[in-house]
Design an enzyme around this catalytic site. Structure first.
Site, mmCIF file in Angstrom:
data_model
loop_
_atom_site.group_PDB
_atom_site.id
_atom_site.type_symbol
_atom_site.label_atom_id
_atom_site.label_comp_id
_atom_site.label_asym_id
_atom_site.label_seq_id
_atom_site.Cartn_x
_atom_site.Cartn_y
_atom_site.Cartn_z
ATOM 1 C CG HIS A 1 -1.719 -1.349 1.441
ATOM 2 N ND1 HIS A 1 -1.238 -2.275 2.164
ATOM 3 C CD2 HIS A 1 -2.854 -1.666 0.760
ATOM 4 C CE1 HIS A 1 -2.166 -3.208 2.022
ATOM 5 N NE2 HIS A 1 -3.054 -2.984 1.144
HETATM 6 S S1 FES Z 1 1.755 -0.654 3.395
HETATM 7 FE FE1 FES Z 1 0.201 -1.938 3.711
HETATM 8 S S2 FES Z 1 1.184 -3.772 4.372
HETATM 9 FE FE2 FES Z 1 2.830 -2.390 4.161
#
Ligand code: FES
Length: 219
Positions: A184
């Site tokens: 993410h």
């Molecule tokens: S940014 Fe979501 S798991 Fe690492």
């Protein structure tokens, strides 16, 4: 046997032996009192010798019995200890002698990836030249390392648990030249602190110690 379990073992045995001897002492006193009540005055002198011998025999028998019971209990109490192989899994020793400056390796500890990085002087400098108060999870670099060049981290993103990139020289390292979690988009700096993206906290630092200049023990 770990130190904590040794203490536990001695405390349990100590309590047991204490209760045992106090109980024995009280019991002897009660028997003594009862005998005093029933003995004739003119027989007291001769009976005292017999009584003393009998008390000695009682106490000796009970002491031997107590030691016997404690010896019998020992294996049961000892069986409460974690097995040697379980204890071994709790720690991991890593030879650092083959890791060059600017290189990283990943080892496993308790099922987690552990990032071990020998930082360059520039990375150490970058990790220390920021305003700590402005960080999402404020932590000084000096509080995250025991030796400035060695950074030891749990390689688990604090957002949803992905393993961030940045261990290989060809990996993306994010905008802060540390680690980048592609799941993410979390960016960690050269101290493993979260700088951008959804992760709420810095990469965790596991418990570790340096056994020597080239040997690290994790756990
Ligand atoms: S940014 Fe979501 S798991 Fe690492």
């Amino acid at each position: 046997m770990s130190l904590a379990y040794s203490y536990l073992l001695f405390i349990v045995l100590g309590i047991f032996l204490f209760c045992y001897f106090v109980g024995t002492w009280v019991w002897i006193k009660v028997v003594e009192k009862e005998k005093k009540t029933h003995l004739q005055d003119d027989k007291i002198s001769s009976n005292n010798n017999i009584k003393n011998r009998r008390d000695f025999l009682y106490l000796s028998s009970l002491t031997i019995g107590g030691v016997g019971v404690a010896t019998f209990m020992w294996p049961f109490i000892k069986s409460m200890n974690p097995a040697e192989d379980t204890l071994a899994l709790g720690t991991t020793e890593v030879d650092l002698s083959n890791i060059g400056e600017g290189q990283s390796i990943t080892v496993k500890w308790r099922g987690k990836p552990i990032f071990i990085r020998k930082r360059t002087p520039q990375e150490i400098k970058d990790a220390n030249k920021i305003d700590i108060a402005a960080l999402r999870d404020p932590e000084a670099d000096t509080d995250r390392v025991k030796k400035p060049e060695w950074l030891i981290l749990e390689g688990v993103c604090t957002h949803l648990g992905c393993v961030p990139l940045g261990q290989k020289t060809t990996d993306l390292k994010g905008e802060y030249n540390g680690w980048f979690c592609p799941c993410h988009g979390s960016h960690y700096d050269s101290s493993g602190r979260i700088r951008k993206g959804p992760a709420p906290e810095n990469l965790a630092v596991p418990p570790y110690e340096f056994i020597s200049d080239t040997l690290l023990k994790i756990g």
